[in-house]
Design a protein around this motif. Sequence first.
Motif, mmCIF file in Angstrom:
data_model
loop_
_atom_site.group_PDB
_atom_site.id
_atom_site.type_symbol
_atom_site.label_atom_id
_atom_site.label_comp_id
_atom_site.label_asym_id
_atom_site.label_seq_id
_atom_site.Cartn_x
_atom_site.Cartn_y
_atom_site.Cartn_z
ATOM 1 N N CYS A 296 0.862 -1.175 0.000
ATOM 2 C CA CYS A 296 0.000 0.000 0.000
ATOM 3 C C CYS A 296 0.903 1.232 0.000
ATOM 4 O O CYS A 296 2.002 1.203 -0.535
ATOM 5 N N SER A 297 0.460 2.313 0.609
ATOM 6 C CA SER A 297 1.319 3.490 0.741
ATOM 7 C C SER A 297 2.518 3.136 1.598
ATOM 8 O O SER A 297 2.531 2.128 2.311
ATOM 9 N N SER A 298 3.515 3.991 1.599
ATOM 10 C CA SER A 298 4.749 3.696 2.336
ATOM 11 C C SER A 298 4.558 3.991 3.808
ATOM 12 O O SER A 298 4.978 5.013 4.332
ATOM 13 N N HIS A 299 3.865 3.073 4.490
ATOM 14 C CA HIS A 299 3.596 3.254 5.914
ATOM 15 C C HIS A 299 4.871 2.975 6.710
ATOM 16 O O HIS A 299 5.445 1.893 6.635
ATOM 17 N N SER A 300 5.265 3.933 7.530
ATOM 18 C CA SER A 300 6.485 3.760 8.317
ATOM 19 C C SER A 300 6.331 2.637 9.327
ATOM 20 O O SER A 300 7.305 2.012 9.734
ATOM 21 N N ALA A 301 5.080 2.366 9.742
ATOM 22 C CA ALA A 301 4.858 1.280 10.693
ATOM 23 C C ALA A 301 5.196 -0.071 10.085
ATOM 24 O O ALA A 301 5.523 -1.015 10.789
ATOM 25 N N LYS A 404 -11.067 5.892 9.839
ATOM 26 C CA LYS A 404 -11.528 6.812 8.797
ATOM 27 C C LYS A 404 -10.537 7.939 8.530
ATOM 28 O O LYS A 404 -10.338 8.328 7.377
ATOM 29 N N PHE A 405 -9.945 8.506 9.580
ATOM 30 C CA PHE A 405 -9.035 9.630 9.370
ATOM 31 C C PHE A 405 -7.741 9.182 8.693
ATOM 32 O O PHE A 405 -7.130 9.942 7.947
ATOM 33 N N HIS A 406 -7.322 7.937 8.937
ATOM 34 C CA HIS A 406 -6.085 7.428 8.345
ATOM 35 C C HIS A 406 -6.283 6.899 6.924
ATOM 36 O O HIS A 406 -5.313 6.733 6.185
ATOM 37 N N LEU A 407 -7.519 6.635 6.552
ATOM 38 C CA LEU A 407 -7.774 5.962 5.278
ATOM 39 C C LEU A 407 -7.316 6.758 4.055
ATOM 40 O O LEU A 407 -6.817 6.161 3.097
ATOM 41 N N SER A 413 -7.583 1.509 -3.794
ATOM 42 C CA SER A 413 -8.301 0.257 -3.545
ATOM 43 C C SER A 413 -8.542 0.029 -2.062
ATOM 44 O O SER A 413 -9.590 -0.488 -1.667
ATOM 45 N N CYS A 414 -7.594 0.413 -1.215
ATOM 46 C CA CYS A 414 -7.774 0.260 0.228
ATOM 47 C C CYS A 414 -8.868 1.185 0.755
ATOM 48 O O CYS A 414 -9.531 0.876 1.754
ATOM 49 N N GLN A 415 -9.045 2.323 0.112
ATOM 50 C CA GLN A 415 -10.004 3.306 0.596
ATOM 51 C C GLN A 415 -11.443 2.842 0.459
ATOM 52 O O GLN A 415 -12.337 3.435 1.057
ATOM 53 N N PRO A 533 -18.174 -2.792 -5.587
ATOM 54 C CA PRO A 533 -19.069 -1.854 -6.287
ATOM 55 C C PRO A 533 -18.748 -0.393 -5.995
ATOM 56 O O PRO A 533 -19.271 0.494 -6.668
ATOM 57 N N PHE A 534 -17.907 -0.131 -4.969
ATOM 58 C CA PHE A 534 -17.579 1.247 -4.622
ATOM 59 C C PHE A 534 -16.388 1.786 -5.410
ATOM 60 O O PHE A 534 -16.077 2.970 -5.308
ATOM 61 N N GLU A 535 -15.729 0.925 -6.163
ATOM 62 C CA GLU A 535 -14.552 1.359 -6.899
ATOM 63 C C GLU A 535 -14.925 1.871 -8.280
ATOM 64 O O GLU A 535 -15.812 1.322 -8.944
ATOM 65 N N VAL A 536 -14.240 2.916 -8.719
ATOM 66 C CA VAL A 536 -14.421 3.447 -10.064
ATOM 67 C C VAL A 536 -13.733 2.508 -11.049
ATOM 68 O O VAL A 536 -12.561 2.173 -10.870
ATOM 69 N N ARG A 537 -14.465 2.087 -12.063
ATOM 70 C CA ARG A 537 -13.920 1.095 -12.995
ATOM 71 C C ARG A 537 -13.531 1.691 -14.344
ATOM 72 O O ARG A 537 -12.772 1.098 -15.086
ATOM 73 N N VAL A 538 -14.093 2.848 -14.666
ATOM 74 C CA VAL A 538 -13.748 3.493 -15.925
ATOM 75 C C VAL A 538 -12.477 4.285 -15.711
ATOM 76 O O VAL A 538 -12.464 5.290 -15.016
ATOM 77 N N LYS A 539 -11.389 3.815 -16.256
ATOM 78 C CA LYS A 539 -10.109 4.479 -16.072
ATOM 79 C C LYS A 539 -9.985 5.653 -17.030
ATOM 80 O O LYS A 539 -10.228 5.525 -18.234
ATOM 81 N N THR A 540 -9.608 6.787 -16.502
ATOM 82 C CA THR A 540 -9.395 7.965 -17.346
ATOM 83 C C THR A 540 -8.089 7.800 -18.111
ATOM 84 O O THR A 540 -7.110 7.259 -17.575
#
Length: 927
Positions: A296-301, A404-407, A413-415, A533-540
């Motif tokens: 995922c993102s570069s989490h220092s943890a 929620k605040f960390h998301l 995709s994780c969001q 179903p919450f993910e956007v599938r049409v890629k710009t």
Amino acid sequence: MGYECHICPLCAGPSAIYRCRECEGGELLCQNCMVSSHKQNGLHMIEYWTGHSFEFSSLKSLGLFFQLGHPFGVKCNYPKSPANNDFVVIHTNGIHEVSVKFCGCFDRNEPHVQLLRYGWFPATTHKPQTAASLAVLKQFQIHSFESKCSAMEFYQALSRLSDNIGTRPIRDRYRAFLVMIREYRHIKSLKRAGRGNDQRGIEGTKPGECAVLCPACPQPGRNLPADWKTRPAKEQWLYRLFLAMDANFRLKRRDNKITEDADPSLGDGWSYFVENEPYMEHIGSFGDQAQPKSTCSSHSAVNNSRLTDGLATSGVGSVGCARHDCMRPCSIGDLQKGERYANMDYLFLLSLNQKELQELIDLVVSYDIACQWWINLLKRMLNYSKAIQMDGGKLQSFTYLVPKFHLPAHITSCQTRYSFNFHQHVGRTDGESPERGWSHINPVALSTCEMGPGSRRDTINDHLGDWNWKKTHTMGTTLLRKIKTAVEESKEHTLLFHRYDLGLRSQKKMAKNVDKWELELIAWQQDSTQRNPFEVRVKTPTIDAVRRQLADEDKKAQEEGKAYVLHPTIGPSQLIAIGLELEVQQRRLYLDAESLGPHATEIQTNKLMKDGEDLSNQMNDWAEVQEKYIPSIISLRQDKIQPKKVTEPWEMSLFLPSSIPPPYLCNPRLQDVEWFLRSAQAHTALDELRRAIRLRSYLYIDKDRFARGQHANTRAQSTIQRTESKVKVATAKYRAARVAISSLAKFYTTSTWEKDFPELKDKDVRPLQAEPDVSKKGRRKKADPAEGHRKVSWIWGVVGDGTTVLENGELKDDLRVEWCKSHARAKRWQEEVLLLQEEMRRVLMFLESEAQTWKSRIGFSKEGMDKPTTEGLAAYAFHQSALRLELKSHFEDMWKEVDELVRQKGYKGKEKMEQANSVLETIVEEI
């Protein structure tokens, strides 16, 4: 005071020259009357009249002494018992040197027992010379809970109350005060846990037994219905346990060479910290295992260990209650080298290692790196000690989400996959409860960082116990406020969803799409590995992809003999693409020049000049090719289009097709190329803008939580400013692309460019959550509404008004995503109402259960226990039972109108929601 004859009002005698600074009235008394009237107030401060002013005196100097071991007014049968004239008592009004006589009778108690019965806590049980009043110990404990003052600060304040001039010597009893505070805290913790009323006694205390439990969390045997396991499946989610994991790197401990043997915990593992020895054995065996890199993102943890130079402990890890902000028993442990999986696994598994909790059917775990941590959790657990292992199948069935605040700091995709907003049966839980707890405990770090290992853990345990108790006795107000909000929001979002849903279903072409979305949503809720179903599938399209496509088209046209190529190496698409790159370089060079300021160094100035020369050369070369494709450019440049002389390369106009004014002509092929490239450039700019904003949000979270000191803050601020420049560049790039698109749009009358590319205002450039405003020196902007209330900026998904239709007649991707989110908002608020009602019921049942437990202890007695001790234990048990019944009655009175509120005010649109729910249930049965 202008007369010499002073009459004592008590005895009418002369020499009334003494007065008490703490007694009401301030009458002047003689020596005998002053001593006689202060036999029960022997720690008051007194003064005497010198003939010119009042000066300090003491009751000890007037002959007052404390007779211990006997009721007030009863003389000791052994009057020759010597007085201790050097005894020091620490009281709420200062530090006193007093005379003390211990009882010398044949049936006397030990001196420390005599002191305790008098209300003084001895510094030692062997020949005590110092004591602190129980009042001052309680006062310090409460002050430290609320103001987080250190023992040193409190003791210095008492010293100044005794002598604020510094001319009278005061015996230093600071170290003794520390000992008494620690012992007092420990004894009070045992007392409140009922250890004095238990046959097992202190030695039989079990791990976590001194912790204050959360009354609203599900606890089998205490606050769940007897038939909770056999309730219908659709009700089982109400008995879920919500846990939140996190690490705190402010609660450090410096390496002061104090060992565990020299400073052990008084109640090791009895409250919130885990038992130290087995925990350290676990870390010694598994702490150095390599952790997989984050996907995922570069989490220092995940990827890095924090600096530990000069530290014995780099922080603490914890597992708490995710809905009510309470800390759980045996759920905190010291971190040695950052937030390693070995540490957090142990804390998580041990916190569940209770027979009652293992009965729970389901669990929701919130952790800011849950997307990485839980993947191999089962595999790691199987290698650990049997003492902390649990059923692997149940472990895999738990729901793991990100707060929620960390998301927003996670990848796209994780969001959606790990969002509390989109998962069913979680209500409006945000998962951020550890952060609220850390805000309470963090100020204590200033004093605990210098303590030994045991005293530090004991101090933090005491503060966490107070935090849990405060959460308990304020739960009436908290839950009432939450359910009032939830009822209103549930009503509103249910109606909004049905208005949206019925509006779509009223269109025949859309009804089938909505049914399809429902099926996808249900399938994903049952199995999160299904299509989200919450993910956007049409890629710009990206600008690189469009450039490749246009180059391929140029090549194909050239092969077919239809190419519009006027240069041997640069085709029309390459010409425009290079022009766009030059435009980006102009913008960057302009920002570099702006950032130099009036005090730029010679090296910086020379570098800017060289970059400007390089850019000018590139622009001149490009202009020669451009004139072949657009001959009118020659006359355009010769005409007075630019009235002032341009000296800087970023001020020169490139005259791309979008900026060529009439009547000058441009080939439509070049206009088409720029149209496609500008559209892709706008999409790419939005992607860059979202990434930069998300990174900035993560940097602010990291800075607020961990950056302390000038050096760390300066480095963090510099990184944030560099990220802020990326936000500005991406914003400017999108706006430039939109201006060009608007200019070219006149050639495309059927274009919907205004809906596809909305205007990007300054207020639109914002994250999903509020963050500090750099321009206002760290003060926070007004927080945007959360997902349940939100109106997010259009840059995060919903483009335009969300009603644009694709050329093939299908609704755009954003319409489906918004339908799912609208449905989720309505459902989460409905679930929140039901969860809060269940939690209110659990709180009342828990208080009743605790009251009965204390009531059963009233008759407790041990062999050899005297009558006064038995009566004292019974009185304390009765008091604790009555306290909980009083709290229960208070909550019942506060919540008496809740059911009516939910019934009448909450669901005026309930019938519509029930219809929709019945449709969903029918679909589930068909699946």
